[in-house]
Design an enzyme around this catalytic site. Structure first.
Site, mmCIF file in Angstrom:
data_model
loop_
_atom_site.group_PDB
_atom_site.id
_atom_site.type_symbol
_atom_site.label_atom_id
_atom_site.label_comp_id
_atom_site.label_asym_id
_atom_site.label_seq_id
_atom_site.Cartn_x
_atom_site.Cartn_y
_atom_site.Cartn_z
ATOM 1 C CG HIS A 142 -4.281 3.525 -4.428
ATOM 2 N ND1 HIS A 142 -3.165 2.980 -5.021
ATOM 3 C CD2 HIS A 142 -5.200 3.613 -5.413
ATOM 4 C CE1 HIS A 142 -3.402 2.732 -6.297
ATOM 5 N NE2 HIS A 142 -4.630 3.118 -6.575
ATOM 6 C CG ASP B 291 -0.972 0.342 -2.910
ATOM 7 O OD1 ASP B 291 -1.862 1.210 -2.880
ATOM 8 O OD2 ASP B 291 -1.213 -0.874 -3.093
ATOM 9 C CD GLU C 79 -6.643 0.176 -5.363
ATOM 10 O OE1 GLU C 79 -7.707 -0.035 -5.985
ATOM 11 O OE2 GLU C 79 -5.502 0.058 -5.893
ATOM 12 C CG HIS D 141 -1.197 -2.226 -13.170
ATOM 13 N ND1 HIS D 141 -1.890 -3.326 -12.694
ATOM 14 C CD2 HIS D 141 -1.436 -1.229 -12.289
ATOM 15 C CE1 HIS D 141 -2.512 -3.003 -11.574
ATOM 16 N NE2 HIS D 141 -2.252 -1.732 -11.310
#
Length: 358
Positions: A67, A69, A125, A323
């Site tokens: 993905h 993003d 995603e 993250h």
């Protein structure tokens, strides 16, 4: 002579382009141009996915689904992009630009693959909607194998992910003084959440978190007359989402509850062709394969419901840094991941010839 792709340069360039969910276009076109410069037929599809197709076309189709993003900075914080002491820092270094870059590099080196290698960098995603993956399920014929580009560590192979059911609860009560003994919306919302939390208590990983449904309160706001909650349930394998939603609806009365997104858990076996191919590849490159299951979700949850084919997730990077404010991947880890991925792809056609179960 067609120039070869510089793996580290490609990933560094990807990290330098911010691509939060909904703003992946610049990265998609950057990658298309990089692949075109290397003589590869890449395109950007109708929803913004990057699509590379290579191989001879005569044999199995293997979908490598990563993905484009990343999580938004306002959620996880910014990560300054830099290359220092053999380490690449930046948002997406782990989740999941290095897995996607590894897929592109491995496929670019296998133009004579005996079949079709389809590499997709999907949009969205990191959102509940996963528009890029859903678009593929509506527009592509089922491949023979799917490899999801998510961080597993170069010697890890991910077999499955928990499911997810996100619901919104809402209740409205007649206007009344706070001292009035009648029902208050905020109080009813609190009772609903308490029932959910008691039914799905937090368990630690030592108690088999993957096999327990857990609930997280994402948002709560309310007054005496109106209240709203948003609840994220991570569902264990075998969970019936309709039955779970019905249970929630019973506890919601006199309020209402509705699902905003739902994907089932998915888990494969170590005996499938892709799992065996990756395990052999890890050993060939000096590692000990580790099979994993994840308590989050990925686009595997989306496509598995449409394509009942063997799947694994693989990619360089430490998923504990997903993250994170110090998201980073070492060049050694990343390059080893490309090697393992390439070796696994080389082995897959032969393993598919011998069959295998999901």
């Amino acid at each position: 002579m067609i120039p070869a792709i510089d793996p580290v340069g490609l990933l560094h360039g990807m990290l330098a382009i911010a691509s939060p969910s909904g703003a992946e276009s610049t990265l998609a076109w950057f990658l298309r141009d990089q692949l075109h410069a290397a003589g590869l037929p890449a395109r950007v599809d109708d929803v913004g996915n990057l699509v590379l197709r290579t191989g001879t076309g005569e044999g199995p189709t293997v979908l490598l689904l990563g993905h484009l993003d990343t999580v938004r900075d306002e959620i996880a914080g910014p990560v300054p992009v830099r290359r220092q002491h053999g380490v690449l820092h930046g948002r997406g270094a782990v989740d999941a630009k290095s897995p996607l870059a590894a897929m592109l590099c491995a496929a670019a080196a296998r133009r004579a693959f005996p079949g079709t290698l389809l590499v997709v960098g999907a949009v969205g995603e990191e959102t509940e909607e996963s528009p890029g993956a859903w678009h593929l399920t509506r527009t592509l014929a089922a491949p023979q194998v799917v490899v999801i580009g998510e961080p597993s560590g170069w010697s890890g192979i991910t077999l499955g992910y928990k499911g997810q059911l996100v619901v919104e609860y809402e209740v409205t009560c007649p206007s009344a003084h706070a001292a009035h003994p009648g029902a208050k919306a905020a109080h009813l919302a609190g009772e609903f959440w308490q029932a959910v939390a008691e039914r799905f208590p937090t368990v630690d990983s030592g108690e088999g978190l993957f096999h327990h449904t857990t609930a997280t309160l994402l948002r709560a706001d309310g007054t005496t007359t109106h209240a709203r909650l948003r609840v994220d349930l991570r569902t264990a394998p075998g969970t019936d989402p309709d039955a779970l939603l019905a249970w929630l609806a019973e506890r919601a009365h006199p309020g209402k509850v509705r699902a905003t997104s739902s994907v089932p858990a998915v888990v494969g076996r170590r005996s499938t062709p892709p799992a065996r191919a990756f395990a052999r590849a890890v050993r060939k490159h000096g590692g000990t394969p580790t099979f994993k299951v994840k308590t989050g979700t990925s686009d595997m949850n989306v496509v598995a419901g449409t394509w009942p084919v063997p799947m694994v997730a693989y990619g360089p990077g430490d998923s504990s840094l997903d993250h994170a404010r110090n998201e980073q991947v070492s060049e050694r880890e990343y390059l080893r991941g490309i090697q393992v991925l390439g070796t696994a792809l080389d082995a897959l056609p032969g393993l598919l010839d011998t069959g295998g179960s999901r």
